[in-house]
Structure formats: structure tokens, C-alpha cells
Write a protein that holds these residues in place. Structure first.
Motif, PDB file in Angstrom:
ATOM      1  N   VAL A 337       0.806  -1.212   0.000  1.00 25.76           N
ATOM      2  CA  VAL A 337       0.000   0.000   0.000  1.00 25.76           C
ATOM      3  C   VAL A 337       0.845   1.271   0.000  1.00 25.76           C
ATOM      4  O   VAL A 337       0.364   2.353  -0.353  1.00 25.76           O
ATOM      5  CB  VAL A 337      -0.981   0.011   1.205  1.00 25.76           C
ATOM      6  CG1 VAL A 337      -0.237   0.267   2.519  1.00 25.76           C
ATOM      7  CG2 VAL A 337      -2.089   1.031   0.998  1.00 25.76           C
ATOM      8  N   GLY A 338       2.111   1.159   0.367  1.00 25.19           N
ATOM      9  CA  GLY A 338       2.939   2.354   0.498  1.00 25.19           C
ATOM     10  C   GLY A 338       3.078   3.146  -0.782  1.00 25.19           C
ATOM     11  O   GLY A 338       2.936   4.378  -0.783  1.00 25.19           O
ATOM     12  N   ARG A 339       3.339   2.461  -1.901  1.00 24.17           N
ATOM     13  CA  ARG A 339       3.566   3.171  -3.165  1.00 24.17           C
ATOM     14  C   ARG A 339       2.309   3.875  -3.675  1.00 24.17           C
ATOM     15  O   ARG A 339       2.359   5.070  -3.999  1.00 24.17           O
ATOM     16  CB  ARG A 339       4.123   2.206  -4.203  1.00 24.17           C
ATOM     17  CG  ARG A 339       4.543   2.874  -5.503  1.00 24.17           C
ATOM     18  CD  ARG A 339       5.115   1.846  -6.465  1.00 24.17           C
ATOM     19  NE  ARG A 339       6.258   1.160  -5.879  1.00 24.17           N
ATOM     20  CZ  ARG A 339       6.813   0.075  -6.404  1.00 24.17           C
ATOM     21  NH1 ARG A 339       6.307  -0.466  -7.507  1.00 24.17           N
ATOM     22  NH2 ARG A 339       7.859  -0.494  -5.833  1.00 24.17           N
ATOM     23  N   PRO A 340       1.154   3.193  -3.771  1.00 19.08           N
ATOM     24  CA  PRO A 340      -0.038   3.925  -4.206  1.00 19.08           C
ATOM     25  C   PRO A 340      -0.461   5.012  -3.214  1.00 19.08           C
ATOM     26  O   PRO A 340      -1.021   6.035  -3.625  1.00 19.08           O
ATOM     27  CB  PRO A 340      -1.105   2.834  -4.345  1.00 19.08           C
ATOM     28  CG  PRO A 340      -0.575   1.652  -3.626  1.00 19.08           C
ATOM     29  CD  PRO A 340       0.903   1.745  -3.684  1.00 19.08           C
ATOM     30  N   ALA A 341      -0.189   4.828  -1.913  1.00 17.09           N
ATOM     31  CA  ALA A 341      -0.498   5.878  -0.945  1.00 17.09           C
ATOM     32  C   ALA A 341       0.350   7.118  -1.214  1.00 17.09           C
ATOM     33  O   ALA A 341      -0.136   8.259  -1.132  1.00 17.09           O
ATOM     34  CB  ALA A 341      -0.250   5.365   0.473  1.00 17.09           C
ATOM     35  N   ARG A 342       1.605   6.905  -1.555  1.00 19.00           N
ATOM     36  CA  ARG A 342       2.486   8.035  -1.883  1.00 19.00           C
ATOM     37  C   ARG A 342       1.996   8.752  -3.139  1.00 19.00           C
ATOM     38  O   ARG A 342       1.954   9.996  -3.198  1.00 19.00           O
ATOM     39  CB  ARG A 342       3.901   7.522  -2.094  1.00 19.00           C
ATOM     40  CG  ARG A 342       4.927   8.608  -2.430  1.00 19.00           C
ATOM     41  CD  ARG A 342       6.272   7.990  -2.712  1.00 19.00           C
ATOM     42  NE  ARG A 342       6.198   7.124  -3.897  1.00 19.00           N
ATOM     43  CZ  ARG A 342       7.068   6.162  -4.156  1.00 19.00           C
ATOM     44  NH1 ARG A 342       8.054   5.896  -3.321  1.00 19.00           N
ATOM     45  NH2 ARG A 342       6.941   5.435  -5.261  1.00 19.00           N
ATOM     46  N   GLU A 343       1.588   7.977  -4.146  1.00 18.69           N
ATOM     47  CA  GLU A 343       1.107   8.589  -5.380  1.00 18.69           C
ATOM     48  C   GLU A 343      -0.175   9.378  -5.147  1.00 18.69           C
ATOM     49  O   GLU A 343      -0.356  10.474  -5.696  1.00 18.69           O
ATOM     50  CB  GLU A 343       0.889   7.502  -6.429  1.00 18.69           C
ATOM     51  CG  GLU A 343       2.187   6.833  -6.882  1.00 18.69           C
ATOM     52  CD  GLU A 343       1.956   5.605  -7.741  1.00 18.69           C
ATOM     53  OE1 GLU A 343       0.773   5.228  -7.923  1.00 18.69           O
ATOM     54  OE2 GLU A 343       2.936   5.010  -8.218  1.00 18.69           O
ATOM     55  N   ALA A 344      -1.081   8.825  -4.328  1.00 18.17           N
ATOM     56  CA  ALA A 344      -2.320   9.537  -4.018  1.00 18.17           C
ATOM     57  C   ALA A 344      -2.030  10.838  -3.276  1.00 18.17           C
ATOM     58  O   ALA A 344      -2.617  11.885  -3.579  1.00 18.17           O
ATOM     59  CB  ALA A 344      -3.237   8.643  -3.181  1.00 18.17           C
ATOM     60  N   ALA A 345      -1.134  10.794  -2.308  1.00 14.11           N
ATOM     61  CA  ALA A 345      -0.792  11.991  -1.541  1.00 14.11           C
ATOM     62  C   ALA A 345      -0.188  13.066  -2.436  1.00 14.11           C
ATOM     63  O   ALA A 345      -0.515  14.260  -2.330  1.00 14.11           O
ATOM     64  CB  ALA A 345       0.169  11.622  -0.412  1.00 14.11           C
ATOM     65  N   ARG A 346       0.701  12.659  -3.346  1.00 15.36           N
ATOM     66  CA  ARG A 346       1.310  13.626  -4.252  1.00 15.36           C
ATOM     67  C   ARG A 346       0.283  14.238  -5.191  1.00 15.36           C
ATOM     68  O   ARG A 346       0.302  15.450  -5.460  1.00 15.36           O
ATOM     69  CB  ARG A 346       2.409  12.954  -5.065  1.00 15.36           C
ATOM     70  CG  ARG A 346       3.668  12.624  -4.270  1.00 15.36           C
ATOM     71  CD  ARG A 346       4.660  11.855  -5.123  1.00 15.36           C
ATOM     72  NE  ARG A 346       5.912  11.619  -4.409  1.00 15.36           N
ATOM     73  CZ  ARG A 346       6.923  10.893  -4.873  1.00 15.36           C
ATOM     74  NH1 ARG A 346       6.807  10.326  -6.071  1.00 15.36           N
ATOM     75  NH2 ARG A 346       8.023  10.743  -4.180  1.00 15.36           N
ATOM     76  N   ASP A 347      -0.625  13.411  -5.677  1.00 14.60           N
ATOM     77  CA  ASP A 347      -1.663  13.916  -6.579  1.00 14.60           C
ATOM     78  C   ASP A 347      -2.556  14.916  -5.858  1.00 14.60           C
ATOM     79  O   ASP A 347      -2.899  15.972  -6.411  1.00 14.60           O
ATOM     80  CB  ASP A 347      -2.497  12.727  -7.093  1.00 14.60           C
ATOM     81  CG  ASP A 347      -3.395  13.135  -8.256  1.00 14.60           C
ATOM     82  OD1 ASP A 347      -2.967  12.978  -9.405  1.00 14.60           O
ATOM     83  OD2 ASP A 347      -4.513  13.601  -7.992  1.00 14.60           O
ATOM     84  N   ILE A 348      -2.902  14.620  -4.619  1.00 14.01           N
ATOM     85  CA  ILE A 348      -3.760  15.528  -3.850  1.00 14.01           C
ATOM     86  C   ILE A 348      -3.010  16.810  -3.520  1.00 14.01           C
ATOM     87  O   ILE A 348      -3.592  17.910  -3.591  1.00 14.01           O
ATOM     88  CB  ILE A 348      -4.252  14.827  -2.570  1.00 14.01           C
ATOM     89  CG1 ILE A 348      -5.301  13.767  -2.932  1.00 14.01           C
ATOM     90  CG2 ILE A 348      -4.815  15.837  -1.571  1.00 14.01           C
ATOM     91  CD1 ILE A 348      -5.713  12.886  -1.779  1.00 14.01           C
ATOM     92  N   ALA A 349      -1.729  16.723  -3.192  1.00 12.04           N
ATOM     93  CA  ALA A 349      -0.953  17.925  -2.917  1.00 12.04           C
ATOM     94  C   ALA A 349      -0.927  18.841  -4.144  1.00 12.04           C
ATOM     95  O   ALA A 349      -1.033  20.068  -4.027  1.00 12.04           O
ATOM     96  CB  ALA A 349       0.458  17.560  -2.486  1.00 12.04           C
ATOM     97  N   SER A 350      -0.800  18.241  -5.328  1.00 14.71           N
ATOM     98  CA  SER A 350      -0.819  19.027  -6.560  1.00 14.71           C
ATOM     99  C   SER A 350      -2.184  19.666  -6.783  1.00 14.71           C
ATOM    100  O   SER A 350      -2.295  20.819  -7.202  1.00 14.71           O
ATOM    101  CB  SER A 350      -0.459  18.141  -7.760  1.00 14.71           C
ATOM    102  OG  SER A 350       0.856  17.644  -7.644  1.00 14.71           O
ATOM    103  N   LEU A 351      -3.239  18.900  -6.493  1.00 20.61           N
ATOM    104  CA  LEU A 351      -4.605  19.421  -6.637  1.00 20.61           C
ATOM    105  C   LEU A 351      -4.825  20.630  -5.723  1.00 20.61           C
ATOM    106  O   LEU A 351      -5.366  21.650  -6.132  1.00 20.61           O
ATOM    107  CB  LEU A 351      -5.614  18.317  -6.302  1.00 20.61           C
ATOM    108  CG  LEU A 351      -7.091  18.727  -6.249  1.00 20.61           C
ATOM    109  CD1 LEU A 351      -7.609  19.006  -7.651  1.00 20.61           C
ATOM    110  CD2 LEU A 351      -7.935  17.644  -5.589  1.00 20.61           C
ATOM    111  N   LEU A 352      -4.375  20.517  -4.492  1.00 21.01           N
ATOM    112  CA  LEU A 352      -4.563  21.595  -3.523  1.00 21.01           C
ATOM    113  C   LEU A 352      -3.732  22.823  -3.890  1.00 21.01           C
ATOM    114  O   LEU A 352      -4.137  23.967  -3.644  1.00 21.01           O
ATOM    115  CB  LEU A 352      -4.194  21.120  -2.123  1.00 21.01           C
ATOM    116  CG  LEU A 352      -5.038  19.974  -1.558  1.00 21.01           C
ATOM    117  CD1 LEU A 352      -4.531  19.569  -0.169  1.00 21.01           C
ATOM    118  CD2 LEU A 352      -6.494  20.366  -1.486  1.00 21.01           C
ATOM    119  N   ALA A 353      -2.567  22.576  -4.478  1.00 25.10           N
ATOM    120  CA  ALA A 353      -1.702  23.702  -4.861  1.00 25.10           C
ATOM    121  C   ALA A 353      -2.285  24.494  -6.017  1.00 25.10           C
ATOM    122  O   ALA A 353      -2.015  25.683  -6.156  1.00 25.10           O
ATOM    123  CB  ALA A 353      -0.316  23.165  -5.243  1.00 25.10           C
TER     124      ALA A 353
END
Length: 353
Positions: A337-353
Motif C-alpha cells: 500500500v505504500g507506493r499507491p499511498a504516496r502517489e495519491a498523496a502527491r496527486d492531492i498535494a498538486s490538486l490543492l496547490a
């Protein structure tokens, strides 16, 4: 009445997937809250059967940032050890978890997502759904199930073999759960183990490390347009953890083909052969627990939501994590789960930015 609260990200579910997502969001400096329906830490692991063990050694069953410590005297840690690890993980990273909070629905509202719970409302810019599958056991449509006069239960309700000592038990299912529970019951019950196809054991020296590698290799091949490697299915169905291996080698795990119907006193095959039974245990898997996302009207074929990586295709503010390979290779496992969790977090950080 509790007033509505707001946070950039709401994670629904405080098990392994929710914790991994929280870890990566914290590293990116994104504010979030984890809403967990359970009253205590540990996710589904705190509800499993007593003898359940991981498929991999502790070091290869870890969430991002924190190796699982080994369990004394055990090559493959048990479920209680996993619960303790998850409890420590949440504390170590000071993840903002609210429990018990049950999410009833996620809705679109004025450019945001509204998360309704039994303790109030949250408004958020992004949601990570990490509720897993344990809470939605699947029972197949088998003729005569309502006619059977004995006890029926699913994997989720099984705890220990002592509850069935001396009884006639039919275990249905050829995956890891079916094999482990059949091995549990092979000594002190009159066991009948049935599977859709002959059980296929992985080589004895293969464990969860190889499964994760196989799942990752399959995802890379598909992403690059190469031939499907078959992933985990190409290796076999059942990991031969020590209890399964012992029962198998003693000749106690002999699988019969799937029966045709249940009858009042047991089960019956197409040729009229019958096996008497007091109990049928359905080790027949799970479906994604996604009822809280119903207001978004995203469900497609087989109940899945179409995703690109972990992001929902028709709702980019929603990510799904930990439901199986369709939300990331081996994403329903601790190590995966670590890798997809990292990808989801990065995608959301980009969305929020």
C-alpha cells in the motif's frame, strides 16, 4: 448539534491504507483528518481468526517509514502483532485520527466534498477512501443455501477450531483463507474442504515478498503495453505458511470439487453424492466496502469505481486506496500500500496547490 468542520483532506478508514496515506500527506505538509469507524486501532486485523499469520516476515510486511519489528518466536507475525504495530504507527507519526466515527456519505457541494458522519459534517477539498473489504463479505448464490439446517458463517465470523471440535464442517474456498481455516480444523473435526478448482500451492519457499514483486511486475508490464505476466495468479493460489504446509504434508488437506447444492443435512454434488455437515464456513472473499461513496454515483461494473491509478476518473477529488490491484499493485497488503499511498498523496498535494 455539532457544527460543520473543514479540512483540506479527509481519509475515510484508519486501517493500514489510511495510515499509509496519512504518513505521506504529513510528509508533504498537507493537513488532513482520518475518520475511523473502529473504536480501537488496528483496522480489520483486530477482527480476524486467532491463528491467522502474515504471509511474509515482519520486515517485508511494513508500512512506509517504519519497519515492523519481528515477533519473538514467529517467522510470520500473527494478527495481534500487526494490531500492535498499527497502533504504534499511528502514535509514532501523531496522525490525527478520530474514532469511532462512521461515515455515512460523501457528497458534492459547492465545489467541495461534504462528508457526513455520525458525529457531524466535514467539508473538504479531497477524500481518500480507505475502508477496505473486510466489512463486506461475499456469499455466493448456491442452490439450497436457505434449506440447510445447520450453521453457516463467513470467514469474518470464524475465530478458533475449538468452537467446532467433533463437528462435521464443510469449508468452502480455495484461497489463503480457505486453506488456513481448513488447516485449523483438520485435526479435531470431520472436515470436508471444497474448492472451485484443485488448490494450487505456491512453492514452499515463496512468501509475500515474491507476491508483491509479481504484482508490481504485472502492473509495470501492463502500464508499458507489454504482455500480461499473470501477476500473483501465475504463481499459485495458496501461500504454504507453516500450519498449511504441516496439514498438507500430513495428508489432511484433500480438496473435493465444489458441490452443486446444499440440502437440509449437508451438501450434495451433481452425481448425488452427499456429505453430512453441521457447519458450512464460506471462505468466499469480499467486495469493496464503498457504500459511503454511493451519493457520488460512480460505481461501475462489478461494483468498482473507474480509476486512473488511485484517482477516480469521474471525480478527481476522490482517491481509492487499498481495495486490490485496481487501486494499485498489491495495494490491499501492508507492504504494497505504500507506493499507491504516496502517489495519491502527491496527486492531492498538486490538486490543492
Amino acid at each position: 448539534m455539532t457544527s460543520a468542520r473543514r479540512t483540506p483532506v479527509v481519509i475515510v478508514g484508519g486501517g493500514q491504507s489510511g495510515l499509509a496515506a496519512g504518513y505521506h500527506l504529513r510528509r508533504l505538509g498537507v493537513d488532513f483528518v482520518i475518520l475511523d469507524a473502529q473504536s480501537t486501532p488496528g483496522g480489520a486485523w483486530q477482527h480476524t481468526w486467532d491463528s491467522l499469520h502474515l504471509f511474509s516476515p515482519a520486515a517485508f510486511s511494513s508500512l512506509p517509514g517504519r519497519l515492523m519489528p519481528p515477533q519473538a518466536g514467529q517467522e510470520y507475525p500473527d494478527a495481534g502483532h500487526v494490531v500492535a504495530y498499527l497502533r504504534d504507527y499511528g502514535k509514532r507519526y501523531e496522525l490525527p485520527i478520530e474514532r469511532p466515527v462512521r461515515v455515512s456519505g460523501v457528497h458534492r457541494e459547492s465545489g467541495l466534498l461534504r462528508v457526513e458522519t455520525d458525529s457531524g459534517t466535514w467539508h473538504t477539498e479531497a477524500v481518500i477512501s480507505a475502508t477496505g473489504t473486510w466489512w463486506r463479505p461475499f456469499l455466493p448464490a448456491v442452490s439450497g443455501r436457505a434449506d440447510f439446517g445447520g450453521q453457516q458463517l463467513h470467514t469474518v465470523a470464524y475465530r478458533r477450531p475449538q468452537d467446532f471440535t467433533g463437528r462435521r464442517v464443510v469449508v468452502v474456498g480455495g484461497g489463503n483463507s480457505g486453506a488456513q481455516i481448513a488447516a485449523d480444523l483438520a485435526y479435531d473435526t470431520q472436515l470436508t474442504w471444497v474448492t472451485q478448482r484443485p488448490p494450487l500451492y505456491l512453492a514452499d519457499d515463496i512468501d509475500g515478498r515474491a507476491l508483491f514483486d509479481a504484482a508490481s511486475a504485472r502492473r509495470r508490464a501492463l502500464d508499458e503495453g507489454r504482455t500480461d505476466t499473470g501477476g500473483v495468479a501465475s504463481l499459485g493460489d495458496i501461500v504454504a505458511v507453516p500450519p498449511v504446509r504441516e496439514a498438507r504434508d500430513r495428508g489432511l488437506l484433500k480438496a473435493a470439487p465444489m458441490f452443486s447444492r446444499l440440502v437440509p443435512g449437508g451438501v450434495e454434488w451433481a452425481d448425488g453424492t452427499r456429505a453430512e455437515a453441521d457447519t458450512v464456513i464460506w471462505c468466499t472473499g469480499f467486495r469493496p466496502a464503498l457504500s459511503h461513496l454511493a451519493p457520488l454515483e460512480l460505481r461501475g461494473r462489478r461494483g468498482h469505481i473507474a480509476t486512473t491509478g488511485t484517482r477516480a476518473v469521474d471525480e478527481p477529488r476522490l482517491h481509492l486506496l487499498g481495495y486490490g490491484d485496481w487501486t494499485g499493485p498489491a495495494s490491499a497488503t501492508l507492504i504494497g500500500v505504500g507506493r499507491p499511498a504516496r502517489e495519491a498523496a502527491r496527486d492531492i498535494a498538486s490538486l490543492l496547490a
